[in-house]
Motif scaffolding. Structure first.
Motif, mmCIF file in Angstrom:
data_model
loop_
_atom_site.group_PDB
_atom_site.id
_atom_site.type_symbol
_atom_site.label_atom_id
_atom_site.label_comp_id
_atom_site.label_asym_id
_atom_site.label_seq_id
_atom_site.Cartn_x
_atom_site.Cartn_y
_atom_site.Cartn_z
ATOM 1 N N GLU A 78 0.834 -1.214 0.000
ATOM 2 C CA GLU A 78 0.000 0.000 0.000
ATOM 3 C C GLU A 78 0.863 1.256 0.000
ATOM 4 O O GLU A 78 1.757 1.376 0.842
ATOM 5 C CB GLU A 78 -0.937 -0.007 1.203
ATOM 6 N N PRO A 79 0.596 2.190 -0.885
ATOM 7 C CA PRO A 79 -0.281 2.048 -2.056
ATOM 8 C C PRO A 79 0.408 1.239 -3.143
ATOM 9 O O PRO A 79 1.623 1.358 -3.342
ATOM 10 C CB PRO A 79 -0.487 3.502 -2.500
ATOM 11 N N ARG A 80 -0.360 0.449 -3.827
ATOM 12 C CA ARG A 80 0.205 -0.394 -4.879
ATOM 13 C C ARG A 80 0.563 0.467 -6.083
ATOM 14 O O ARG A 80 -0.224 1.306 -6.525
ATOM 15 C CB ARG A 80 -0.799 -1.481 -5.275
ATOM 16 N N LEU A 81 1.754 0.240 -6.633
ATOM 17 C CA LEU A 81 2.234 1.020 -7.771
ATOM 18 C C LEU A 81 2.160 0.246 -9.077
ATOM 19 O O LEU A 81 1.987 0.848 -10.142
ATOM 20 C CB LEU A 81 3.674 1.484 -7.512
ATOM 21 N N ILE A 82 2.304 -1.067 -9.013
ATOM 22 C CA ILE A 82 2.192 -1.916 -10.197
ATOM 23 C C ILE A 82 0.911 -2.733 -10.047
ATOM 24 O O ILE A 82 0.775 -3.506 -9.097
ATOM 25 C CB ILE A 82 3.404 -2.860 -10.338
ATOM 26 N N PRO A 83 -0.054 -2.567 -10.942
ATOM 27 C CA PRO A 83 -1.348 -3.246 -10.756
ATOM 28 C C PRO A 83 -1.202 -4.765 -10.702
ATOM 29 O O PRO A 83 -0.298 -5.352 -11.321
ATOM 30 C CB PRO A 83 -2.148 -2.818 -11.994
ATOM 31 N N GLU A 84 -2.120 -5.397 -9.975
ATOM 32 C CA GLU A 84 -2.143 -6.864 -9.924
ATOM 33 C C GLU A 84 -2.851 -7.458 -11.136
ATOM 34 O O GLU A 84 -2.465 -8.522 -11.614
ATOM 35 C CB GLU A 84 -2.826 -7.326 -8.635
ATOM 36 N N ASP A 85 -3.897 -6.812 -11.618
ATOM 37 C CA ASP A 85 -4.626 -7.314 -12.780
ATOM 38 C C ASP A 85 -3.668 -7.433 -13.966
ATOM 39 O O ASP A 85 -2.956 -6.477 -14.292
ATOM 40 C CB ASP A 85 -5.766 -6.363 -13.131
ATOM 41 N N PRO A 86 -3.625 -8.588 -14.634
ATOM 42 C CA PRO A 86 -2.630 -8.786 -15.693
ATOM 43 C C PRO A 86 -2.704 -7.765 -16.821
ATOM 44 O O PRO A 86 -1.664 -7.299 -17.306
ATOM 45 C CB PRO A 86 -2.933 -10.204 -16.200
#
Length: 206
Positions: A78-86
Motif C-alpha cells: 500500500e499504495p500499490r504502484l504496479i497493478p495486480e490485474d494482468p
C-alpha cells in the motif's frame, strides 16, 4: 533501509518516490557519479554494474529501479504502484518502460561520456538527449488516458518513471507543448509531498 543514491539519477529518483509514497523510512548514502564513486570497489561489491540505486534491506542489496519497486510492492503493497490485474499490469509496465528501457538508457551519464570521448560536442549531445526524450514522450502521450495521472486517479508506476524524466527534459530545455497529458500528470504528481520530497533539489548534497 539504506538507499545508495545520487540526487540527479533518474533511476534513484524513482526509488525515492516509491519509498516516500509507501511511507517507508530510509537513510541515504550519496554515491557521487561525477566523481566516479560508482566505480569504487566498495560500490561494485554492492552492485557489479556500478549503478545507482542500490537498496540495502533485510541483509541483502537490491538493484535496478523497477526490480526494487516491484519488491517494495510485494513487501509493502500500500499504495500499490504496479497493478495486480494482468491487463492493467501490462499496460502500466509498458508505459513505464517507454522511459525506463527506451529513453533513459540512451541519455544517462555513461552514454554522455562515451559520446564526448567520440568527439561529439556539447550542443550535439544535448540535441541527442532532446531527440530521444521527444520520441519517447510522443509515444507515451499517445498511450496516456484522460485521468489525472498516467496510473489513473492515483499515481502508479508510470508516473513514478515519468516525473524524473520530466525533470531531465526540463534540464535539457526539451519543448513540452506537444505532451499536455504528460505535463498534467507531472504537475499533479508534484502536488504530492512524496514526489516533491524526492526531487533532486530537496536531496542534493549541501
Amino acid at each position: 533501509m539504506l538507499l545508495h543514491d545520487y540526487f540527479r539519477s533518474s533511476a534513484a529518483y524513482r526509488v525515492r518516490i516509491a519509498l516516500n509514497l509507501k511511507g517507508l523510512a530510509y537513510a541515504r548514502h550519496d554515491v557521487m557519479l561525477l566523481e566516479n564513486q560508482q566505480r569504487s570497489p566498495e560500490h561494485l561489491a554492492r552492485n557489479p554494474q556500478g549503478f545507482v540505486p542500490a537498496l540495502e534491506v533485510d541483509g541483502k542489496v537490491l538493484t535496478q529501479s523497477l526490480a526494487i519497486i516491484d519488491w517494495l510492492d510485494a513487501r509493502h503493497p500500500e499504495p500499490r504502484l504496479i497493478p495486480e490485474d494482468p491487463d492493467a499490469r501490462a499496460a502500466a509496465l509498458a508505459q513505464a518502460l517507454v522511459i525506463g528501457a527506451d529513453v533513459h538508457p540512451l541519455n544517462n551519464l555513461r552514454v554522455m561520456r562515451r559520446l564526448k570521448a567520440m568527439g561529439i560536442e556539447d550542443t550535439a549531445r544535448d540535441d541527442w538527449t532532446r531527440d530521444w526524450i521527444a520520441e519517447g514522450f510522443a509515444a507515451l502521450e499517445a498511450m496516456a488516458g484522460d485521468a489525472r495521472f498516467l496510473g489513473g486517479d492515483a499515481p502508479g508506476i508510470a508516473d513514478v518513471f515519468l516525473v524524473p524524466q520530466m525533470f531531465n527534459a526540463r534540464r535539457f530545455a526539451t519543448p513540452l507543448d506537444a505532451y499536455p497529458k504528460l505535463v498534467r500528470a507531472d504537475a499533479a504528481a508534484q502536488e504530492i509531498e512524496a514526489f516533491a520530497a524526492a526531487h533532486p533539489d530537496r536531496v542534493a548534497p549541501k
